[in-house]
Design a protein around this motif. Structure first.
Motif, PDB file in Angstrom:
ATOM      1  N   PRO A  11       1.011  -1.319   0.142  1.00  0.00           N
ATOM      2  CA  PRO A  11       0.145  -0.054   0.024  1.00  0.00           C
ATOM      3  C   PRO A  11       0.809   1.266   0.008  1.00  0.00           C
ATOM      4  O   PRO A  11       2.194   1.244   0.552  1.00  0.00           O
ATOM      5  CB  PRO A  11      -0.813  -0.161   1.274  1.00  0.00           C
ATOM      6  N   SER A  12       0.221   2.347  -0.520  1.00  0.00           N
ATOM      7  CA  SER A  12       1.207   3.627  -0.691  1.00  0.00           C
ATOM      8  C   SER A  12       1.251   3.974   0.736  1.00  0.00           C
ATOM      9  O   SER A  12       0.812   3.704   1.734  1.00  0.00           O
ATOM     10  CB  SER A  12       0.169   4.610  -1.500  1.00  0.00           C
ATOM     11  N   ARG A  13       2.251   5.100   1.069  1.00  0.00           N
ATOM     12  CA  ARG A  13       2.415   5.501   2.136  1.00  0.00           C
ATOM     13  C   ARG A  13       1.318   6.314   3.071  1.00  0.00           C
ATOM     14  O   ARG A  13       1.463   6.456   4.071  1.00  0.00           O
ATOM     15  CB  ARG A  13       3.696   6.626   1.950  1.00  0.00           C
ATOM     16  N   CYS A  14       0.413   6.805   2.109  1.00  0.00           N
ATOM     17  CA  CYS A  14      -0.999   7.723   2.692  1.00  0.00           C
ATOM     18  C   CYS A  14      -1.924   6.981   2.366  1.00  0.00           C
ATOM     19  O   CYS A  14      -3.136   7.299   2.831  1.00  0.00           O
ATOM     20  CB  CYS A  14      -1.148   8.776   1.533  1.00  0.00           C
ATOM     21  N   TYR A  15      -2.157   5.751   2.313  1.00  0.00           N
ATOM     22  CA  TYR A  15      -3.178   4.800   2.420  1.00  0.00           C
ATOM     23  C   TYR A  15      -4.109   4.897   3.840  1.00  0.00           C
ATOM     24  O   TYR A  15      -5.112   4.713   3.741  1.00  0.00           O
ATOM     25  CB  TYR A  15      -2.673   3.245   2.104  1.00  0.00           C
ATOM     26  N   ASN A  16      -3.228   4.941   4.798  1.00  0.00           N
ATOM     27  CA  ASN A  16      -3.833   4.766   6.122  1.00  0.00           C
ATOM     28  C   ASN A  16      -4.680   6.032   6.163  1.00  0.00           C
ATOM     29  O   ASN A  16      -5.801   6.103   6.868  1.00  0.00           O
ATOM     30  CB  ASN A  16      -2.867   4.548   7.131  1.00  0.00           C
ATOM     31  N   PHE A  17      -4.149   7.116   5.810  1.00  0.00           N
ATOM     32  CA  PHE A  17      -4.840   8.394   5.921  1.00  0.00           C
ATOM     33  C   PHE A  17      -6.150   8.267   5.083  1.00  0.00           C
ATOM     34  O   PHE A  17      -7.303   8.972   5.474  1.00  0.00           O
ATOM     35  CB  PHE A  17      -4.006   9.534   5.616  1.00  0.00           C
ATOM     36  N   TRP A  18      -5.738   7.986   4.092  1.00  0.00           N
ATOM     37  CA  TRP A  18      -7.120   7.642   2.889  1.00  0.00           C
ATOM     38  C   TRP A  18      -8.195   6.923   3.596  1.00  0.00           C
ATOM     39  O   TRP A  18      -9.406   7.119   3.329  1.00  0.00           O
ATOM     40  CB  TRP A  18      -6.724   7.203   1.742  1.00  0.00           C
ATOM     41  N   GLN A  19      -7.797   5.596   4.281  1.00  0.00           N
ATOM     42  CA  GLN A  19      -8.869   5.100   4.839  1.00  0.00           C
ATOM     43  C   GLN A  19      -9.715   5.706   5.807  1.00  0.00           C
ATOM     44  O   GLN A  19     -10.798   5.595   6.176  1.00  0.00           O
ATOM     45  CB  GLN A  19      -8.276   3.768   5.587  1.00  0.00           C
ATOM     46  N   GLU A  20      -8.865   6.645   6.722  1.00  0.00           N
ATOM     47  CA  GLU A  20      -9.658   7.183   7.480  1.00  0.00           C
ATOM     48  C   GLU A  20     -10.567   8.271   7.112  1.00  0.00           C
ATOM     49  O   GLU A  20     -11.861   8.498   7.547  1.00  0.00           O
ATOM     50  CB  GLU A  20      -8.569   8.325   8.434  1.00  0.00           C
ATOM     51  N   VAL A  21     -10.272   8.870   5.848  1.00  0.00           N
ATOM     52  CA  VAL A  21     -11.123   9.817   5.182  1.00  0.00           C
ATOM     53  C   VAL A  21     -12.287   9.103   4.965  1.00  0.00           C
ATOM     54  O   VAL A  21     -13.205   9.529   4.982  1.00  0.00           O
ATOM     55  CB  VAL A  21     -10.413  10.461   4.208  1.00  0.00           C
ATOM     56  N   LEU A  22     -12.093   8.086   4.119  1.00  0.00           N
ATOM     57  CA  LEU A  22     -13.288   7.073   3.498  1.00  0.00           C
ATOM     58  C   LEU A  22     -14.084   6.728   4.810  1.00  0.00           C
ATOM     59  O   LEU A  22     -15.414   6.762   4.853  1.00  0.00           O
ATOM     60  CB  LEU A  22     -12.801   5.993   2.900  1.00  0.00           C
ATOM     61  N   GLY A  23     -13.491   6.324   5.928  1.00  0.00           N
ATOM     62  CA  GLY A  23     -14.392   5.769   7.231  1.00  0.00           C
ATOM     63  C   GLY A  23     -15.027   7.016   7.548  1.00  0.00           C
ATOM     64  O   GLY A  23     -16.335   6.773   8.160  1.00  0.00           O
ATOM     65  N   GLY A  35     -21.530  16.828   8.205  1.00  0.00           N
ATOM     66  CA  GLY A  35     -20.725  15.615   7.889  1.00  0.00           C
ATOM     67  C   GLY A  35     -19.354  15.924   7.261  1.00  0.00           C
ATOM     68  O   GLY A  35     -18.252  15.273   7.737  1.00  0.00           O
ATOM     69  N   LYS A  36     -19.339  16.604   6.456  1.00  0.00           N
ATOM     70  CA  LYS A  36     -18.145  16.975   5.564  1.00  0.00           C
ATOM     71  C   LYS A  36     -17.174  17.695   6.512  1.00  0.00           C
ATOM     72  O   LYS A  36     -16.022  17.671   6.580  1.00  0.00           O
ATOM     73  CB  LYS A  36     -18.419  17.892   4.410  1.00  0.00           C
ATOM     74  N   LYS A  37     -17.764  18.533   7.290  1.00  0.00           N
ATOM     75  CA  LYS A  37     -16.924  19.539   8.058  1.00  0.00           C
ATOM     76  C   LYS A  37     -16.168  18.745   9.240  1.00  0.00           C
ATOM     77  O   LYS A  37     -15.185  18.855   9.597  1.00  0.00           O
ATOM     78  CB  LYS A  37     -17.767  20.640   8.786  1.00  0.00           C
ATOM     79  N   LYS A  38     -16.910  17.610   9.902  1.00  0.00           N
ATOM     80  CA  LYS A  38     -16.426  16.757  10.697  1.00  0.00           C
ATOM     81  C   LYS A  38     -15.157  15.937  10.144  1.00  0.00           C
ATOM     82  O   LYS A  38     -14.336  15.588  10.679  1.00  0.00           O
ATOM     83  CB  LYS A  38     -17.452  15.727  11.367  1.00  0.00           C
ATOM     84  N   LEU A  43      -9.131  14.854   6.260  1.00  0.00           N
ATOM     85  CA  LEU A  43      -8.868  15.140   4.867  1.00  0.00           C
ATOM     86  C   LEU A  43      -7.506  15.841   4.952  1.00  0.00           C
ATOM     87  O   LEU A  43      -6.687  15.801   3.988  1.00  0.00           O
ATOM     88  CB  LEU A  43     -10.058  15.986   4.101  1.00  0.00           C
ATOM     89  N   GLU A  44      -7.427  16.976   5.805  1.00  0.00           N
ATOM     90  CA  GLU A  44      -6.346  17.600   5.945  1.00  0.00           C
ATOM     91  C   GLU A  44      -4.778  16.817   6.212  1.00  0.00           C
ATOM     92  O   GLU A  44      -3.834  17.207   5.802  1.00  0.00           O
ATOM     93  CB  GLU A  44      -6.193  18.820   7.169  1.00  0.00           C
ATOM     94  N   ASP A  45      -5.069  15.839   6.939  1.00  0.00           N
ATOM     95  CA  ASP A  45      -4.005  14.843   7.340  1.00  0.00           C
ATOM     96  C   ASP A  45      -3.747  14.121   6.148  1.00  0.00           C
ATOM     97  O   ASP A  45      -2.314  13.994   5.702  1.00  0.00           O
ATOM     98  CB  ASP A  45      -4.490  13.826   8.267  1.00  0.00           C
ATOM     99  N   TYR A  46      -4.809  13.770   5.429  1.00  0.00           N
ATOM    100  CA  TYR A  46      -4.295  13.181   3.998  1.00  0.00           C
ATOM    101  C   TYR A  46      -3.633  13.883   3.095  1.00  0.00           C
ATOM    102  O   TYR A  46      -2.393  13.509   2.744  1.00  0.00           O
ATOM    103  CB  TYR A  46      -5.828  12.539   3.469  1.00  0.00           C
ATOM    104  N   TYR A  47      -4.112  15.246   2.951  1.00  0.00           N
ATOM    105  CA  TYR A  47      -3.373  16.120   1.999  1.00  0.00           C
ATOM    106  C   TYR A  47      -2.030  16.391   2.615  1.00  0.00           C
ATOM    107  O   TYR A  47      -0.967  16.402   1.619  1.00  0.00           O
ATOM    108  CB  TYR A  47      -4.355  17.381   1.741  1.00  0.00           C
ATOM    109  N   GLU A  48      -1.615  16.371   3.969  1.00  0.00           N
ATOM    110  CA  GLU A  48      -0.381  16.737   4.233  1.00  0.00           C
ATOM    111  C   GLU A  48       0.410  15.506   4.006  1.00  0.00           C
ATOM    112  O   GLU A  48       1.617  15.582   3.791  1.00  0.00           O
ATOM    113  CB  GLU A  48      -0.475  16.974   5.915  1.00  0.00           C
TER     114      GLU A  48
END
Length: 103
Positions: A11-23, A35-38, A43-48
């Motif tokens: 998996p890519s290095r940011c895969y875990n962050f992406w899973q958090e966003v999807l969850g 819900g988007k604001k929550k 999402l900021e962590d994923y972009y970082e």
């Protein structure tokens, strides 16, 4: 978007962050705009993770502070301009000839 696979096939290095966003989106999907604001921190962590913009900004600020501190406190034993120009080699003909004689 990237394939999701890392350089070594895992998996890519940011895969875990992406899973958090999807969850987060799945849990908060029915709440609309709130819900988007929550999900914004995730999402900021994923972009970082993808772009490292906050880390780069922090590094630039630290470097600027270091340069400022260095300029405020000059070195105690800083060489003089004459020493830098001559590199300590001019005017030492005896030492040079002694070293060359040994070779």
């Amino acid at each position: 978007m990237a394939s999701g696979f890392g350089l070594n096939g895992g998996p890519s290095r940011c895969y875990n962050f992406w899973q958090e966003v999807l969850g987060c989106y799945v849990v908060n999907a029915g709440e609309g705009e709130t819900g988007k604001k929550k999900c914004m921190p995730a999402l900021e962590d994923y972009y970082e993770c993808l772009h490292h913009k906050k880390e780069a900004l922090r590094t630039m600020k630290m470097q600027a502070a270091y340069r400022k501190a260095e300029a405020a406190h000059p070195r105690e034993n800083a060489p003089k301009a004459e020493q830098i120009r001559s590199l300590g080699l001019l005017g030492k003909d005896e030492e040079s000839s002694a070293v060359l004689a040994k070779a």
